[in-house]
Design a protein around this motif. Structure first.
Motif, PDB file in Angstrom:
ATOM      1  N   ASP A  11       0.861  -1.189   0.000  1.00  0.00           N
ATOM      2  CA  ASP A  11       0.000   0.000   0.000  1.00  0.00           C
ATOM      3  C   ASP A  11       0.895   1.236   0.000  1.00  0.00           C
ATOM      4  N   GLU A  67     -11.647   0.158   3.965  1.00  0.00           N
ATOM      5  CA  GLU A  67     -11.425  -0.149   2.554  1.00  0.00           C
ATOM      6  C   GLU A  67     -11.263  -1.649   2.353  1.00  0.00           C
ATOM      7  N   THR A  91     -10.116  -4.575  -0.720  1.00  0.00           N
ATOM      8  CA  THR A  91      -9.465  -4.809  -2.010  1.00  0.00           C
ATOM      9  C   THR A  91      -9.566  -6.291  -2.314  1.00  0.00           C
TER      10      THR A  91
END
Length: 306
Positions: A187, A255, A257
């Motif tokens: 990230d 979040e 992903t």
């Protein structure tokens, strides 16, 4: 190392261009022009096949550009004899004027005021916005720029493969049922204080915790500037060959992903029969002891009644 060296913004096509982002040396080779953008000299990569004006972009901390963030713009491929150009977009707080870069590659521009700071507008919604290059009173190129919300994750790599593999790239590789897999996530904009990321997938028996600076970190230079989370887990032995989702929950649960992972090949035989046998023997011994204890108590009670 400057973030401008860690990644580049690529633009393809001559009109209606779409801005693509990449990390490190990934993607097709391009001609690198050293341009002075907003007072900072650094390489921005442009496609070599395009003969028209081309734009390059980079954000202040990563290649993704946040609302309200400082933005660097590069210009290349201008025609011979050009004297001025202006890059404008609804995403930018103000137009960016360019002049020919002295001593630079032919057609390369530099901002007219290198000391000035150019920003993405702070009040706009995240999304993709048009960009136009005008020169000599006409539009000579168009493009699009994508901006994201402040603090949004920028995950460049979320890969899965056999634990013994290096996993230096962004692509996952197949893992056999019953084998141990390594999971790596990079990230470029991690949340403050986030030391772990949790990953789930039907191929694992339960959630898998990836950690910063752990032993599974492959130490790849392609992660320069990024924060690496890594861990490992065994693929369930009964997992059928096929493709499955793998999801990471990051930024303190805000979040997610998801990537697709592949299970292929023959099942890995269980190499721990001694453990299974030992557990079974322990269970039998325990049951035997309980049974003997029950018989002894019954014997004592019978003797007392007699």
């Amino acid at each position: 190392m400057s973030y401008l060296y860690r990644g580049v913004g690529r633009v393809v096509g001559a009109a209606g261009l779409v801005l693509l982002v990449a990390v490190g040396a990934a993607g097709p080779a391009g001609a690198v022009g050293v341009v002075n953008v907003a007072g900072v000299a650094g390489p921005l990569e442009f496609p070599r096949a395009d003969d028209g004006p081309r734009l390059g972009f980079s954000g202040a901390t990563t290649l993704q550009i946040e609302t309200g963030e400082r933005v660097y713009v590069g210009l290349e491929g201008m025609p011979e004899g050009w004297k001025e150009a202006v890059v404008s977009s609804p995403a930018l707080a103000e137009p960016v004027p360019f002049v020919p870069a002295p001593g630079g590659p032919p057609g390369t521009g530099q901002v007219a005021d290198p000391a000035h700071t150019y920003l993405v507008r702070a009040g706009i919604a995240p999304g993709t916005y048009p960009v136009a290059v005008s020169s000599g009173g006409r539009t000579v190129a168009t493009d699009r720029i994508t901006v994201v919300a402040p603090g949004a994750a920028y995950i460049s790599r979320f890969a899965f493969g056999p634990r013994e593999d290096f996993l230096g790239g962004s692509d996952s590789t197949p893992v056999r049922p019953g084998a141990e897999a390594r999971i790596v996530l990079t990230d470029y904009r991690p949340a403050d204080g986030e030391k772990t990321v949790v990953v789930t997938s039907p191929v694992f028996a339960g959630p898998v915790t990836l950690r910063r600076d752990g032993p599974d970190d492959p130490g790849c230079k392609c992660d320069d500037g990024g924060t690496v989370y890594a861990g490992h887990a065994r693929v369930r032995a009964g997992t059928a060959v096929g493709t499955y989702p793998m999801t990471a929950v990051s930024h303190h649960g805000k979040e997610t992903t998801t990537r697709q992972v592949t299970i292929a090949g023959e099942r890995v035989p269980d190499t721990r029969p001694w453990l299974i046998g030992g557990i079974g023997a322990a269970v039998l011994l325990g049951l035997s002891a309980v049974f003997r204890s029950v018989l002894a108590r019954r014997g004592r009670k019978a003797a007392d009644r007699a």
